[in-house]
Design a protein around this motif. Structure first.
Motif, PDB file in Angstrom:
ATOM      1  N   HIS A 125       0.732  -1.137   0.063  1.00 52.45           N
ATOM      2  CA  HIS A 125       0.126   0.100   0.152  1.00 52.45           C
ATOM      3  C   HIS A 125       1.010   1.301   0.018  1.00 52.45           C
ATOM      4  O   HIS A 125       0.287   2.474  -0.108  1.00 52.45           O
ATOM      5  CB  HIS A 125      -0.840   0.120   1.308  1.00 52.45           C
ATOM      6  N   TRP A 126       2.020   1.234  -0.002  1.00 55.25           N
ATOM      7  CA  TRP A 126       3.097   2.092  -0.155  1.00 55.25           C
ATOM      8  C   TRP A 126       3.330   2.598  -1.579  1.00 55.25           C
ATOM      9  O   TRP A 126       3.853   3.818  -1.892  1.00 55.25           O
ATOM     10  CB  TRP A 126       4.497   2.059   0.498  1.00 55.25           C
ATOM     11  N   ALA A 127       3.015   1.677  -2.435  1.00 55.89           N
ATOM     12  CA  ALA A 127       3.374   2.136  -3.815  1.00 55.89           C
ATOM     13  C   ALA A 127       2.658   3.163  -4.461  1.00 55.89           C
ATOM     14  O   ALA A 127       1.367   3.375  -4.196  1.00 55.89           O
ATOM     15  CB  ALA A 127       2.754   0.810  -4.665  1.00 55.89           C
ATOM     16  N   ARG A 128       3.537   3.969  -5.198  1.00 53.86           N
ATOM     17  CA  ARG A 128       2.651   4.843  -6.005  1.00 53.86           C
ATOM     18  C   ARG A 128       3.225   4.691  -7.430  1.00 53.86           C
ATOM     19  O   ARG A 128       4.492   4.267  -7.647  1.00 53.86           O
ATOM     20  CB  ARG A 128       3.485   6.325  -5.517  1.00 53.86           C
ATOM     21  N   TYR A 129       2.436   5.420  -8.294  1.00 54.94           N
ATOM     22  CA  TYR A 129       2.647   5.010  -9.729  1.00 54.94           C
ATOM     23  C   TYR A 129       2.325   6.180 -10.469  1.00 54.94           C
ATOM     24  O   TYR A 129       1.729   7.234 -10.160  1.00 54.94           O
ATOM     25  CB  TYR A 129       1.792   3.914 -10.316  1.00 54.94           C
ATOM     26  N   TYR A 130       3.096   6.470 -11.604  1.00 56.72           N
ATOM     27  CA  TYR A 130       3.072   7.695 -12.329  1.00 56.72           C
ATOM     28  C   TYR A 130       2.768   7.206 -13.824  1.00 56.72           C
ATOM     29  O   TYR A 130       3.041   5.926 -14.241  1.00 56.72           O
ATOM     30  CB  TYR A 130       4.475   8.569 -12.386  1.00 56.72           C
ATOM     31  N   SER A 131       2.352   8.130 -14.647  1.00 55.33           N
ATOM     32  CA  SER A 131       2.097   7.867 -16.230  1.00 55.33           C
ATOM     33  C   SER A 131       2.747   9.137 -16.856  1.00 55.33           C
ATOM     34  O   SER A 131       3.240   9.944 -16.403  1.00 55.33           O
ATOM     35  CB  SER A 131       0.654   7.805 -16.494  1.00 55.33           C
ATOM     36  N   MET A 132       3.092   8.850 -18.199  1.00 54.15           N
ATOM     37  CA  MET A 132       3.834   9.637 -19.112  1.00 54.15           C
ATOM     38  C   MET A 132       2.854  10.432 -20.100  1.00 54.15           C
ATOM     39  O   MET A 132       1.739   9.902 -20.645  1.00 54.15           O
ATOM     40  CB  MET A 132       4.840   9.205 -19.701  1.00 54.15           C
ATOM     41  N   LYS A 133       2.890  11.580 -20.187  1.00 58.86           N
ATOM     42  CA  LYS A 133       2.060  12.483 -21.146  1.00 58.86           C
ATOM     43  C   LYS A 133       2.982  13.504 -21.973  1.00 58.86           C
ATOM     44  O   LYS A 133       3.483  14.228 -21.447  1.00 58.86           O
ATOM     45  CB  LYS A 133       0.930  13.418 -20.566  1.00 58.86           C
ATOM     46  N   GLY A 134       3.648  12.857 -23.177  1.00 65.08           N
ATOM     47  CA  GLY A 134       4.564  13.992 -23.682  1.00 65.08           C
ATOM     48  C   GLY A 134       6.006  13.710 -22.869  1.00 65.08           C
ATOM     49  O   GLY A 134       6.368  12.635 -22.301  1.00 65.08           O
ATOM     50  N   ASN A 135       6.386  15.100 -22.708  1.00 63.28           N
ATOM     51  CA  ASN A 135       7.426  15.265 -21.778  1.00 63.28           C
ATOM     52  C   ASN A 135       7.312  15.346 -20.343  1.00 63.28           C
ATOM     53  O   ASN A 135       8.004  15.643 -19.493  1.00 63.28           O
ATOM     54  CB  ASN A 135       8.415  16.365 -21.893  1.00 63.28           C
ATOM     55  N   TYR A 136       5.922  15.066 -19.977  1.00 64.87           N
ATOM     56  CA  TYR A 136       5.469  15.187 -18.533  1.00 64.87           C
ATOM     57  C   TYR A 136       5.266  13.976 -17.754  1.00 64.87           C
ATOM     58  O   TYR A 136       4.668  13.049 -18.471  1.00 64.87           O
ATOM     59  CB  TYR A 136       4.157  16.351 -18.496  1.00 64.87           C
ATOM     60  N   PHE A 137       5.488  13.933 -16.514  1.00 67.31           N
ATOM     61  CA  PHE A 137       5.354  12.791 -15.625  1.00 67.31           C
ATOM     62  C   PHE A 137       3.974  13.317 -14.829  1.00 67.31           C
ATOM     63  O   PHE A 137       4.142  14.250 -14.182  1.00 67.31           O
ATOM     64  CB  PHE A 137       6.354  12.639 -14.590  1.00 67.31           C
ATOM     65  N   GLU A 190      -4.841   8.762  -5.172  1.00 72.27           N
ATOM     66  CA  GLU A 190      -5.923   9.123  -4.331  1.00 72.27           C
ATOM     67  C   GLU A 190      -6.467  10.416  -4.836  1.00 72.27           C
ATOM     68  O   GLU A 190      -6.794  11.126  -3.783  1.00 72.27           O
ATOM     69  CB  GLU A 190      -5.703   9.168  -2.803  1.00 72.27           C
ATOM     70  N   GLY A 191      -6.708  10.404  -5.911  1.00 79.25           N
ATOM     71  CA  GLY A 191      -7.198  11.843  -6.600  1.00 79.25           C
ATOM     72  C   GLY A 191      -6.331  12.893  -6.711  1.00 79.25           C
ATOM     73  O   GLY A 191      -6.784  14.035  -7.305  1.00 79.25           O
ATOM     74  N   GLU A 192      -5.326  12.938  -6.176  1.00 77.40           N
ATOM     75  CA  GLU A 192      -4.261  14.001  -6.338  1.00 77.40           C
ATOM     76  C   GLU A 192      -3.501  13.693  -7.412  1.00 77.40           C
ATOM     77  O   GLU A 192      -2.915  12.733  -7.704  1.00 77.40           O
ATOM     78  CB  GLU A 192      -3.671  14.242  -5.081  1.00 77.40           C
ATOM     79  N   VAL A 193      -3.054  14.819  -8.109  1.00 80.14           N
ATOM     80  CA  VAL A 193      -2.180  14.725  -9.359  1.00 80.14           C
ATOM     81  C   VAL A 193      -0.920  15.896  -9.129  1.00 80.14           C
ATOM     82  O   VAL A 193      -1.438  16.953  -9.013  1.00 80.14           O
ATOM     83  CB  VAL A 193      -3.104  14.798 -10.628  1.00 80.14           C
ATOM     84  N   LYS A 194       0.138  15.393  -9.462  1.00 81.80           N
ATOM     85  CA  LYS A 194       1.268  16.271  -9.573  1.00 81.80           C
ATOM     86  C   LYS A 194       1.996  15.882 -10.883  1.00 81.80           C
ATOM     87  O   LYS A 194       1.981  14.832 -11.399  1.00 81.80           O
ATOM     88  CB  LYS A 194       2.159  16.081  -8.483  1.00 81.80           C
ATOM     89  N   SER A 195       2.314  17.136 -11.602  1.00 82.52           N
ATOM     90  CA  SER A 195       2.867  17.264 -12.979  1.00 82.52           C
ATOM     91  C   SER A 195       4.286  17.612 -12.937  1.00 82.52           C
ATOM     92  O   SER A 195       4.313  18.949 -12.391  1.00 82.52           O
ATOM     93  CB  SER A 195       2.041  18.059 -13.931  1.00 82.52           C
TER      94      SER A 195
END
Length: 241
Positions: free
Chosen positions: A30-42, A47-52
């Motif tokens: 449950h500590w795991a965190r995941y990101y995705s890529m959109k162009g040159n942005y991570f 939990e509903g919060e997004v950092k770019s």
């Protein structure tokens, strides 16, 4: 909703169908965190919060390498599985977030390890390789230098649990991020989230994660290289003879 009230290890077993997860594991699922890529942005979503973050915002991009050398078919020695060579590439951001952006795990002789390292260097252009210099590591480091790759050699503690403490803390605080989808992800998470610290367990990928966190630990208290330099400079006092 009822599963959310369960103990974390039981919840992960039932919710994700992952019965390998144990309460004794040093790193919790449950500590795991995941990101995705959109162009040159991570895009870091949890939990509903997004950092770019734009790739250009990274404080640095570096690689860690645990250079275990062995014949690919020489898997078992003295009843124990042989170690893998692991190479990971990381992006570190001013927020203190550490993202895994590239990863390879393999068995092979020295030339195989060097070829993989050169391939990772060409693909991700890390600023340098942090190489574990225990055993054959110093030989690998010297060969990479001859190939024009900047390296930093560091011997690591043989106490794997002690070496992993800082990484476990950083992950529990939500500052370590894996890609949402990658061919290596299942193998990586299986090792990390079942590892209890027993000496008979595979721990090469755990070591690489631990070493990456050590590499950025001094920077965790500053928002940028400039701020880090200013903090260090302000703390310095002249010698009194």
């Amino acid at each position: 909703k009822s599963l959310e009230k369960q103990h974390p290890s039981i919840r992960e077993q039932l919710l994700r169908g992952d019965c390998d997860i144990t309460e004794e594991s040093r790193f919790k699922r449950h500590w795991a965190r995941y990101y995705s890529m959109k162009g040159n942005y991570f895009l870091l979503e949890h939990e509903g919060e997004v950092k770019s973050f734009h790739i250009g915002e990274a404080v640095k991009i570096f690689a860690t390498m645990d250079p275990a050398i062995s014949r690919r078919d020489y898997v078992v020695k003295d009843g124990k599985k042989r170690s893998h060579c692991v190479i990971s590439v990381w992006a570190y951001f001013p927020s203190g977030d550490l993202l895994l952006v590239g990863h390879r795990r393999f068995r092979g002789e020295l030339d195989v390890a060097i070829q993989h390292a050169k391939g990772m260097y060409m693909e991700f252009k890390p600023e340098y390789f942090r190489i574990e210099t225990n055993n054959m590591g110093e030989v690998v480091r010297q060969l990479l230098v001859k190939n024009g790759i900047r390296t930093v050699g560091k011997a690591t503690s043989t106490d794997k649990v002690a070496n992993s403490v800082e990484a476990a803390i950083r992950m529990s605080e939500g500052h370590i991020w894996f890609p949402k989808s990658a061919p290596y992800l299942v193998d990586l998470e299986t090792e990390i989230f079942t590892w209890t610290g027993d000496e008979d367990e595979q721990d090469d990928q755990v070591d690489n994660l631990s070493n990456a966190v050590h590499e950025v630990s001094w920077e965790a208290f500053a928002q940028s290289r400039e701020e880090t330099s200013n903090q260090v400079a302000s703390a310095m006092v002249p010698f009194i003879y």
